[in-house]
Write an enzyme that holds these catalytic residues in place. Structure first.
Site, PDB file in Angstrom:
ATOM      1  N   TYR A 135      14.007 -16.127  58.040  1.00  0.00           N
ATOM      2  CA  TYR A 135      15.153 -16.914  58.960  1.00  0.00           C
ATOM      3  C   TYR A 135      15.660 -16.356  60.219  1.00  0.00           C
ATOM      4  O   TYR A 135      15.860 -17.361  61.200  1.00  0.00           O
ATOM      5  CB  TYR A 135      16.337 -17.387  58.164  1.00  0.00           C
ATOM      6  CG  TYR A 135      16.122 -18.432  57.049  1.00  0.00           C
ATOM      7  CD1 TYR A 135      15.181 -18.612  56.130  1.00  0.00           C
ATOM      8  CD2 TYR A 135      16.968 -19.685  57.249  1.00  0.00           C
ATOM      9  CE1 TYR A 135      14.997 -19.549  55.440  1.00  0.00           C
ATOM     10  CE2 TYR A 135      16.815 -20.558  56.263  1.00  0.00           C
ATOM     11  CZ  TYR A 135      15.812 -20.718  55.532  1.00  0.00           C
ATOM     12  OH  TYR A 135      15.560 -21.824  54.749  1.00  0.00           O
ATOM     13  N   LYS A 190       8.162 -10.878  46.131  1.00  0.00           N
ATOM     14  CA  LYS A 190       6.758 -10.967  46.437  1.00  0.00           C
ATOM     15  C   LYS A 190       6.228  -9.687  46.685  1.00  0.00           C
ATOM     16  O   LYS A 190       5.244  -9.512  47.685  1.00  0.00           O
ATOM     17  CB  LYS A 190       6.386 -12.270  47.522  1.00  0.00           C
ATOM     18  CG  LYS A 190       5.081 -12.673  47.430  1.00  0.00           C
ATOM     19  CD  LYS A 190       4.652 -13.412  46.444  1.00  0.00           C
ATOM     20  CE  LYS A 190       2.991 -13.709  46.198  1.00  0.00           C
ATOM     21  NZ  LYS A 190       2.551 -14.260  45.112  1.00  0.00           N
ATOM     22  N   ASP A 222       6.258 -16.771  42.782  1.00  0.00           N
ATOM     23  CA  ASP A 222       5.612 -17.861  42.357  1.00  0.00           C
ATOM     24  C   ASP A 222       5.792 -18.011  40.897  1.00  0.00           C
ATOM     25  O   ASP A 222       5.979 -19.197  40.282  1.00  0.00           O
ATOM     26  CB  ASP A 222       4.238 -17.736  42.555  1.00  0.00           C
ATOM     27  CG  ASP A 222       3.632 -16.288  42.217  1.00  0.00           C
ATOM     28  OD1 ASP A 222       4.473 -15.541  42.064  1.00  0.00           O
ATOM     29  OD2 ASP A 222       2.249 -16.131  42.450  1.00  0.00           O
ATOM     30  N   ASP A 246      16.238 -20.377  49.318  1.00  0.00           N
ATOM     31  CA  ASP A 246      16.094 -21.684  49.663  1.00  0.00           C
ATOM     32  C   ASP A 246      15.417 -22.504  48.859  1.00  0.00           C
ATOM     33  O   ASP A 246      15.903 -23.484  48.363  1.00  0.00           O
ATOM     34  CB  ASP A 246      15.766 -21.602  51.165  1.00  0.00           C
ATOM     35  CG  ASP A 246      15.702 -23.146  51.754  1.00  0.00           C
ATOM     36  OD1 ASP A 246      16.674 -23.765  51.455  1.00  0.00           O
ATOM     37  OD2 ASP A 246      14.773 -23.530  52.375  1.00  0.00           O
ATOM     38  N   ASP A 250      16.761 -25.333  45.494  1.00  0.00           N
ATOM     39  CA  ASP A 250      16.430 -26.741  45.516  1.00  0.00           C
ATOM     40  C   ASP A 250      15.752 -26.998  43.955  1.00  0.00           C
ATOM     41  O   ASP A 250      16.159 -28.054  43.540  1.00  0.00           O
ATOM     42  CB  ASP A 250      15.497 -26.993  46.611  1.00  0.00           C
ATOM     43  CG  ASP A 250      16.169 -27.681  47.830  1.00  0.00           C
ATOM     44  OD1 ASP A 250      17.371 -27.179  48.107  1.00  0.00           O
ATOM     45  OD2 ASP A 250      15.469 -28.700  48.539  1.00  0.00           O
TER      46      ASP A 250
HETATM   47  C1  IPM Z   1      20.050 -24.908  52.984  1.00  0.00           C
HETATM   48  C2  IPM Z   1      19.505 -25.814  54.008  1.00  0.00           C
HETATM   49  C3  IPM Z   1      19.446 -25.078  55.057  1.00  0.00           C
HETATM   50  C4  IPM Z   1      18.545 -23.895  54.940  1.00  0.00           C
HETATM   51  C5  IPM Z   1      18.880 -25.925  56.581  1.00  0.00           C
HETATM   52  C6  IPM Z   1      19.614 -27.006  56.689  1.00  0.00           C
HETATM   53  C7  IPM Z   1      18.745 -24.911  57.677  1.00  0.00           C
HETATM   54  O1  IPM Z   1      18.098 -25.946  53.489  1.00  0.00           O
HETATM   55  O2  IPM Z   1      21.295 -24.717  53.145  1.00  0.00           O
HETATM   56  O3  IPM Z   1      19.528 -24.833  51.930  1.00  0.00           O
HETATM   57  O4  IPM Z   1      17.233 -23.695  54.931  1.00  0.00           O
HETATM   58  O5  IPM Z   1      19.130 -22.691  54.613  1.00  0.00           O
HETATM   59 MG    MG Z   2      17.745 -25.551  51.321  1.00  0.00          MG
END
Ligand code: IPM
Ligand code: MG
Length: 362
Positions: A135, A190, A222, A246, A250
């Protein structure tokens, strides 16, 4: 106590309004100041993170953040895109430790796409490193070229890097968090392919020697992605880099029924923090008064606990959310047959009502 309120774009403004409503009912001595961030700031000031917003955030004890981004900014040069606002805040304030708890509320067991027995009682803490990794490496590509030197580029790249101190400090955060929980840490890497993550694994292992009471295991990302849906309850504290964190957070959010339920805290070494839902700005449902404000309301509770030293107020919010879910009130994303579908604002009102009830009861 100074709180910088940065609603941002899309559903950000709607969900933050509900969290502010909830904070106000607590009658604590807060000073809240709101500023533009993301696409909204770009429209008004030509930059997603104007100095005025950054300075307000710097001066605050805590930041309550909504979400940023909209597809309509996809063609902007990268430094001007809304996402740069949150990345800039994280980097400028040194918010390296991102806590993303994935807790399955019993009432929402049926809202997950996984079988109830897999997720009932689930309580995972994902600790994502937030200011390093790919990032914040060196990006090169077509869009970044504002000087016209890459008009028809044939390749693009981003460098992945971690320094020893960056890995050490997030490892300490993870082991100390585990000491307060079930004393298990899974470090996700990884290392079989990437040098950066072999280094990660080595440094985490070294740091673990200072925590003999915590059991450490390592898992490739993975496999971790697979195990999260196969047997999620095997995890307790998961520590990983920015990119893998990240993605895995999710994934973990869906174990809890909806990404609309997952709060987060991003802390620096002075315990100053930015609090935001783990989800994005959801432009597809923005302005419809249907987004779930609970992730943001629960983020406000984390803010009270971690940065503002108000653990009782935090408890009060969390109990109110549980009571509201128990009463069958649901936004669209967590709605199921037999429960009551409500709007964003009605969900906020329900939490406020549940808090007021406990205040009058004493
Ligand atoms: C998160 C989001 C951010 C990230 C984006 C909006 C830059 O997906 O906070 O998880 O990738 O960190
Ligand atoms: Mg995110």
């Amino acid at each position: 106590m100074k709180i910088a309120v940065l609603p941002g774009d899309g559903i950000g403004t709607e969900i933050v309004a509900e969290a502010v409503k909830v904070l106000n009912v607590l009658e604590l001595p807060f000073e809240m100041e709101t500023a533009l961030v993301g696409g909204a700031a770009y429209e008004a000031h030509g930059h997603p993170l104007p100095d005025s917003t950054l300075n307000l955030a710097r001066a605050a004890d805590a930041i309550l953040f909504g979400a940023v981004g909209d597809w309509k900014y996809d063609t902007l040069d990268r430094p001007l895109r809304p996402e740069q606002a949150i990345l800039g805040l994280r980097k400028n304030l040194g918010l390296f430790a991102n806590f993303r708890p994935a807790i399955c509320y019993e009432e929402l067991v049926g809202a997950s796409s996984l079988k109830p027995e897999l997720i009932s009682g689930l309580d995972i803490l994902i600790i994502r490193e937030l200011t390093g990794d790919i990032y914040f490496g060196q990006p090169r590509g077509r869009r970044i070229a504002t000087d016209g030197h890459f008009p028809g580029a044939e390749e693009a790249f981003d460098t992945m890097r971690y320094s020893r101190p960056e890995i050490e400090r997030i490892a300490h955060v993870a082991f100390q968090a585990a000491q307060k929980r079930s004393k298990r840490v899974t470090s996700v890497d990884k290392a079989n392919v990437l040098e950066t993550f072999q280094f990660w694994k080595d440094v985490v292992t070294e740091v673990s020697k200072q925590y003999p009471d915590v059991a450490l295991d390592h898992m490739y990302v993975d496999n971790a992605a697979m195990q999260l849906v196969k047997e999620p309850k095997r995890f307790d504290v998961v520590v990983t880099g920015n990119m893998f964190g990240d993605i895995l957070s999710d994934e973990a959010s869906m174990l809890t029924g909806s990404i609309g339920m997952l709060p987060s805290a991003s802390l620096n070494s002075q315990n100053q923090g930015l609090y935001e839902p783990s989800h994005g700005s959801a432009p597809d449902i923005a302005g419809k008064n249907i987004a779930n404000p609970l992730a943001t309301i629960l983020s406000a509770a984390m803010m009270l606990r971690f940065s503002l030293n108000q653990p009782q107020a935090a408890d009060r919010i969390e109990s109110a959310v549980k009571a509201v879910l128990a009463s069958g009130v649901r936004t669209t994303d967590i709605w199921s047959q037999g429960t009551t579908k409500v709007s964003t604002r009605e969900m906020g009102d329900a939490v406020v009502a549940a808090i007021t009830k406990t205040i009058t009861k004493g």
